[in-house]
Design an enzyme around this catalytic site. Structure first.
Site, PDB file in Angstrom:
ATOM      1  N   TYR A  43     -13.412   8.620 -12.244  1.00 23.87           N
ATOM      2  CA  TYR A  43     -13.088   7.626 -11.372  1.00 23.87           C
ATOM      3  C   TYR A  43     -13.470   6.428 -11.953  1.00 23.87           C
ATOM      4  CZ  TYR A  43     -14.233   3.927  -8.214  1.00 23.87           C
ATOM      5  OH  TYR A  43     -14.403   2.635  -7.441  1.00 23.87           O
ATOM      6  N   ILE A  66     -21.667   7.575   3.916  1.00 27.74           N
ATOM      7  CA  ILE A  66     -22.406   7.239   5.057  1.00 27.74           C
ATOM      8  C   ILE A  66     -21.632   7.564   6.358  1.00 27.74           C
ATOM      9  CG2 ILE A  66     -22.919   4.970   6.600  1.00 27.74           C
ATOM     10  CD1 ILE A  66     -24.178   3.862   4.026  1.00 27.74           C
ATOM     11  N   SER A  94     -10.289   6.079  -4.944  1.00 19.70           N
ATOM     12  CA  SER A  94     -11.509   5.507  -5.067  1.00 19.70           C
ATOM     13  C   SER A  94     -12.857   6.515  -4.888  1.00 19.70           C
ATOM     14  CB  SER A  94     -11.809   4.403  -3.738  1.00 19.70           C
ATOM     15  OG  SER A  94     -11.665   5.040  -2.604  1.00 19.70           O
ATOM     16  N   TYR A 138     -26.823  15.208  -1.821  1.00 20.88           N
ATOM     17  CA  TYR A 138     -26.680  16.020  -2.976  1.00 20.88           C
ATOM     18  C   TYR A 138     -27.748  15.922  -3.826  1.00 20.88           C
ATOM     19  CZ  TYR A 138     -21.335  14.934  -2.487  1.00 20.88           C
ATOM     20  OH  TYR A 138     -20.184  15.182  -2.035  1.00 20.88           O
ATOM     21  N   THR A 180     -15.751  -2.071  -9.513  1.00 14.90           N
ATOM     22  CA  THR A 180     -16.873  -1.567  -9.147  1.00 14.90           C
ATOM     23  C   THR A 180     -18.151  -1.511 -10.277  1.00 14.90           C
ATOM     24  OG1 THR A 180     -17.852   0.424  -8.837  1.00 14.90           O
ATOM     25  CG2 THR A 180     -16.121   0.746 -10.437  1.00 14.90           C
ATOM     26  N   ASP A 181     -19.454  -1.651  -9.799  1.00 11.71           N
ATOM     27  CA  ASP A 181     -20.463  -1.548 -10.635  1.00 11.71           C
ATOM     28  C   ASP A 181     -20.809  -0.169 -11.426  1.00 11.71           C
ATOM     29  OD1 ASP A 181     -21.423   0.133  -8.463  1.00 11.71           O
ATOM     30  OD2 ASP A 181     -23.253  -0.990  -8.164  1.00 11.71           O
ATOM     31  N   GLU A 182     -19.859   0.696 -11.001  1.00 12.13           N
ATOM     32  CA  GLU A 182     -19.994   1.901 -11.686  1.00 12.13           C
ATOM     33  C   GLU A 182     -19.393   1.839 -13.446  1.00 12.13           C
ATOM     34  OE1 GLU A 182     -18.895   5.366  -9.591  1.00 12.13           O
ATOM     35  OE2 GLU A 182     -19.322   4.672  -7.521  1.00 12.13           O
ATOM     36  N   ASP A 233       0.929  -1.100   0.222  1.00  8.99           N
ATOM     37  CA  ASP A 233      -0.037   0.004   0.074  1.00  8.99           C
ATOM     38  C   ASP A 233       0.776   1.457  -0.045  1.00  8.99           C
ATOM     39  OD1 ASP A 233      -3.190   0.484   0.997  1.00  8.99           O
ATOM     40  OD2 ASP A 233      -1.877   2.342   0.931  1.00  8.99           O
ATOM     41  N   LYS A 240     -11.702   2.961 -13.687  1.00  6.62           N
ATOM     42  CA  LYS A 240     -11.916   1.694 -13.297  1.00  6.62           C
ATOM     43  C   LYS A 240     -12.193   0.640 -14.363  1.00  6.62           C
ATOM     44  CE  LYS A 240     -11.606  -0.206  -9.720  1.00  6.62           C
ATOM     45  NZ  LYS A 240     -10.752  -0.580  -8.870  1.00  6.62           N
TER      46      LYS A 240
HETATM   47  P1  NAD Z   1      -9.846   3.285  -0.322  1.00  2.64           P
HETATM   48  O1  NAD Z   1      -9.838   4.490  -0.872  1.00  2.64           O
HETATM   49  O2  NAD Z   1     -10.405   3.312   1.233  1.00  2.64           O
HETATM   50  O3  NAD Z   1      -8.608   2.540  -0.154  1.00  2.64           O
HETATM   51  C1  NAD Z   1      -7.641   2.558  -1.243  1.00  2.64           C
HETATM   52  C2  NAD Z   1      -6.158   2.072  -0.668  1.00  2.64           C
HETATM   53  O4  NAD Z   1      -5.438   1.985  -1.708  1.00  2.64           O
HETATM   54  C3  NAD Z   1      -5.722   3.120   0.196  1.00  2.64           C
HETATM   55  O5  NAD Z   1      -5.126   2.318   1.298  1.00  2.64           O
HETATM   56  C4  NAD Z   1      -4.419   3.831  -0.461  1.00  2.64           C
HETATM   57  O6  NAD Z   1      -3.338   4.116   0.310  1.00  2.64           O
HETATM   58  C5  NAD Z   1      -4.036   2.482  -1.551  1.00  2.64           C
HETATM   59  N1  NAD Z   1      -3.214   3.038  -2.735  1.00  2.64           N
HETATM   60  C6  NAD Z   1      -3.908   4.131  -3.624  1.00  2.64           C
HETATM   61  N2  NAD Z   1      -2.952   4.304  -4.523  1.00  2.64           N
HETATM   62  C7  NAD Z   1      -2.261   3.332  -4.518  1.00  2.64           C
HETATM   63  C8  NAD Z   1      -0.894   3.153  -5.193  1.00  2.64           C
HETATM   64  N3  NAD Z   1      -0.641   3.652  -6.427  1.00  2.64           N
HETATM   65  N4  NAD Z   1      -0.026   2.126  -4.834  1.00  2.64           N
HETATM   66  C9  NAD Z   1      -0.417   1.189  -3.702  1.00  2.64           C
HETATM   67  N5  NAD Z   1      -1.658   1.470  -2.977  1.00  2.64           N
HETATM   68  C10 NAD Z   1      -2.367   2.556  -3.299  1.00  2.64           C
HETATM   69  O7  NAD Z   1     -10.761   2.627  -1.243  1.00  2.64           O
HETATM   70  P2  NAD Z   1     -11.943   1.307  -1.085  1.00  2.64           P
HETATM   71  O8  NAD Z   1     -13.264   2.100  -0.730  1.00  2.64           O
HETATM   72  O9  NAD Z   1     -11.490   0.580   0.052  1.00  2.64           O
HETATM   73  O10 NAD Z   1     -11.755   0.559  -2.403  1.00  2.64           O
HETATM   74  C11 NAD Z   1     -11.023  -0.510  -2.708  1.00  2.64           C
HETATM   75  C12 NAD Z   1     -11.357  -1.086  -3.836  1.00  2.64           C
HETATM   76  O11 NAD Z   1     -12.515  -1.662  -4.159  1.00  2.64           O
HETATM   77  C13 NAD Z   1     -11.237  -0.101  -5.046  1.00  2.64           C
HETATM   78  O12 NAD Z   1     -10.146  -0.664  -6.283  1.00  2.64           O
HETATM   79  C14 NAD Z   1     -12.514   0.471  -5.532  1.00  2.64           C
HETATM   80  O13 NAD Z   1     -12.759   0.849  -6.782  1.00  2.64           O
HETATM   81  C15 NAD Z   1     -13.271  -0.771  -5.283  1.00  2.64           C
HETATM   82  N6  NAD Z   1     -14.651  -0.841  -4.790  1.00  2.64           N
HETATM   83  C16 NAD Z   1     -14.960  -0.034  -3.855  1.00  2.64           C
HETATM   84  C17 NAD Z   1     -16.342  -0.013  -3.606  1.00  2.64           C
HETATM   85  C18 NAD Z   1     -16.909   1.035  -2.435  1.00  2.64           C
HETATM   86  O14 NAD Z   1     -17.828   1.101  -2.221  1.00  2.64           O
HETATM   87  N7  NAD Z   1     -15.653   1.599  -1.588  1.00  2.64           N
HETATM   88  C19 NAD Z   1     -17.326  -0.508  -4.237  1.00  2.64           C
HETATM   89  C20 NAD Z   1     -16.741  -1.588  -5.326  1.00  2.64           C
HETATM   90  C21 NAD Z   1     -15.417  -1.654  -5.502  1.00  2.64           C
HETATM   91  O1  TDX Z   2     -21.935  14.239   1.444  1.00  2.00           O
HETATM   92  C1  TDX Z   2     -22.565  13.445   0.585  1.00  2.00           C
HETATM   93  N1  TDX Z   2     -23.799  13.575  -0.021  1.00  2.00           N
HETATM   94  C2  TDX Z   2     -24.438  12.537  -0.929  1.00  2.00           C
HETATM   95  O2  TDX Z   2     -25.458  12.930  -1.097  1.00  2.00           O
HETATM   96  C3  TDX Z   2     -21.580  12.338  -0.236  1.00  2.00           C
HETATM   97  C4  TDX Z   2     -20.356  12.166   0.136  1.00  2.00           C
HETATM   98  C5  TDX Z   2     -22.159  11.632  -0.838  1.00  2.00           C
HETATM   99  N2  TDX Z   2     -23.594  11.669  -1.417  1.00  2.00           N
HETATM  100  C6  TDX Z   2     -24.096  10.646  -2.588  1.00  2.00           C
HETATM  101  C7  TDX Z   2     -23.469  10.602  -3.527  1.00  2.00           C
HETATM  102  C8  TDX Z   2     -23.926   9.292  -4.120  1.00  2.00           C
HETATM  103  O3  TDX Z   2     -25.240   9.337  -4.670  1.00  2.00           O
HETATM  104  O4  TDX Z   2     -24.244   9.448  -1.950  1.00  2.00           O
HETATM  105  C9  TDX Z   2     -24.049   8.616  -2.591  1.00  2.00           C
HETATM  106  C10 TDX Z   2     -22.851   7.571  -2.186  1.00  2.00           C
HETATM  107  O5  TDX Z   2     -21.628   8.596  -2.396  1.00  2.00           O
HETATM  108  P1  TDX Z   2     -20.130   7.982  -2.116  1.00  2.00           P
HETATM  109  O6  TDX Z   2     -20.239   7.436  -0.831  1.00  2.00           O
HETATM  110  O7  TDX Z   2     -19.156   8.999  -2.792  1.00  2.00           O
HETATM  111  O8  TDX Z   2     -20.255   6.796  -3.267  1.00  2.00           O
HETATM  112  P2  TDX Z   2     -20.212   6.629  -4.702  1.00  2.00           P
HETATM  113  O9  TDX Z   2     -19.974   7.790  -5.457  1.00  2.00           O
HETATM  114  O10 TDX Z   2     -21.932   5.913  -5.166  1.00  2.00           O
HETATM  115  O11 TDX Z   2     -19.219   5.455  -5.120  1.00  2.00           O
HETATM  116  C11 TDX Z   2     -18.809   4.258  -4.022  1.00  2.00           C
HETATM  117  O12 TDX Z   2     -19.376   3.134  -4.529  1.00  2.00           O
HETATM  118  C12 TDX Z   2     -18.772   2.616  -5.700  1.00  2.00           C
HETATM  119  C13 TDX Z   2     -17.466   4.275  -4.048  1.00  2.00           C
HETATM  120  O13 TDX Z   2     -16.850   5.287  -3.364  1.00  2.00           O
HETATM  121  C14 TDX Z   2     -16.512   3.661  -5.166  1.00  2.00           C
HETATM  122  O14 TDX Z   2     -15.285   3.385  -4.826  1.00  2.00           O
HETATM  123  C15 TDX Z   2     -17.188   2.736  -5.452  1.00  2.00           C
HETATM  124  O15 TDX Z   2     -16.626   2.164  -6.744  1.00  2.00           O
END
Ligand code: NAD
Ligand code: TDX
Length: 332
Positions: free
Chosen positions: A148, A189, A82, A205, A121-123, A33, A152
């Protein structure tokens, strides 16, 4: 016993996977990381030293990645930039980490023959209308909206090409929105829970009617482990848990769990290009690999998450002020 390399293991979902694997298998884990603003060593505290090792480094560093691949049996790739909002104000690190980083890993996988699982991601599928009966499947065409999600999507396509052209032993998963402990306070959240702890109204938003399909991070981890163990090489699996909710509904549950009035939130500037709705059909994962989610009660999952943020303020407090300063610049 397997030697696993987990990229991005100090982030939200990667660290959840590390805990999950150490608790449920005999595997050993090395985390690679870079420790960007999103990495947090506290998320990996207390892990057994004989089964866990941490390396600070960049997935774009081909020499380091090549060395680590030669010492491991499989890699699970979570590392990414992310956050959609950050990708709108500063897309460069998204291209670097999500695309060049994945390319670097794939080149090393091609040379070493290591088993590779790609977390996405589903996005990548774009969005759905609120009244569309359809959900995303593995055959939905790619149509990403943001910097983003487009990076991906690009990384997923690289994986598919490296499987077909070079025989890389890869699988891909595309998961919906995760929630649970240890998620960065920039995300929806945790941002609202920690705002309420600080006496600030949650911030929705636009009209607040966008829909996300929520899954607990533990369920994401169990699904990734199942795919790593039994998934067919070259296949994509969607991961979800039938958790569709409008953002407004999620806020109301958080407000209720924190003893506040259900309308105590503010509507703020919308996200440019804001995806309307995501929804996942995860039947392939169920039918092929017998997986199903364990967390079915979203409101009790939210209540547990609220409790975790209340009890772990030292984990999130250092990031809170800087995160809110960034949001203030866009009026969000
Ligand atoms: P996060 O932002 O919490 O964590 C990302 C981690 O990657 C961090 O620890 C960061 O230091 C590390 N990182 C970033 N750039 C790097 C690099 N160049 N080399 C090595 N490490 C690096 O992200 P997350 O929410 O835990 O998401 C993790 C994965 O899951 C991502 O690939 C994201 O696209 C995918 N994902 C996330 C969600 C979601 O809801 N958060 C949903 C579906 C998929
Ligand atoms: O303050 C806020 N108010 C608000 O209404 C924030 C931060 C977000 N939002 C909305 C935007 C989205 O509709 O809430 C929803 C969720 O937002 P995020 O937490 O930013 O997630 P999203 O953009 O849906 O993406 C997340 O899910 C897919 C993760 O961040 C991604 O990494 C993953 O791939």
């Amino acid at each position: 016993m397997r030697r696993l390399l987990v990229t991005g293991g100090a982030g939200f979902i990667g660290s959840n996977f590390v805990h999950f694997v150490l608790e449920n298998t005999d595997d050993t884990i090395t985390v690679l990381d870079k420790m960007t603003y999103a990495g947090n060593r506290a998320s990996l505290a207390g892990l057994p030293a004989d089964r866990f090792r941490f390396i600070e480094g960049d997935i774009c560093n081909a020499e380091l990645v090549g060395q680590l691949f030669s010492e491991h049996d499989a890699v699970v790739h979570y590392a990414a930039e992310s956050h959609n909002d950050n990708s709108l104000t500063g897309p460069a690190p998204f291209v670097e980490t999500n695309i060049i980083g994945t390319f670097t890993l794939l080149e090393a996988a091609r040379k070493s023959g290591i088993r590779y699982h790609h977390v996405s991601t589903d996005e990548v599928y774009g969005d759905l209308e609120l009244d569309d009966p359809a959900r995303f499947t593995e055959n939905t065409p790619y149509n990403p909206s943001s910097p983003y999600s487009s990076t991906k999507a690009g990384s997923d396509l690289l994986v598919r090409a490296w499987v077909r052209s070079f025989g890389v032993q890869a699988t891909i998963s595309n998961c919906s929105n995760n929630y649970g402990p240890r998620q960065h306070v920039e995300k929806f959240i945790p941002r609202q829970i920690t705002n309420l702890i600080d006496g600030i109204h949650p911030r929705l938003y636009g009209d607040g009617l966008n829909v996300r399909d929520w899954i607990h991070a533990d369920d994401h981890s169990s699904a990734v482990l199942r795919i790593l163990d039994g998934g067919r090489i070259g296949e994509t699996y969607l991961i979800g848990a039938d958790g569709e909710k409008t953002n407004r509904e999620v806020i109301e549950l958080i407000l209720e769990a924190m003893g506040e009035s259900p309308d105590a939130y503010d509507l703020v500037n919308d996200r440019p290009g804001h995806d309307r709705r995501y929804a996942i059909d995860w039947s392939k994962l169920r039918d092929e690999l017998g997986w199903s989610p364990r967390y079915s009660d979203f409101s009790s999952g939210i209540a547990d998450t609220v409790r975790w943020y209340k009890e772990n303020e030292e984990w999130w407090r250092p990031q809170k002020a800087a995160t809110e300063r960034k949001y203030a610049e866009t009026g969000q």
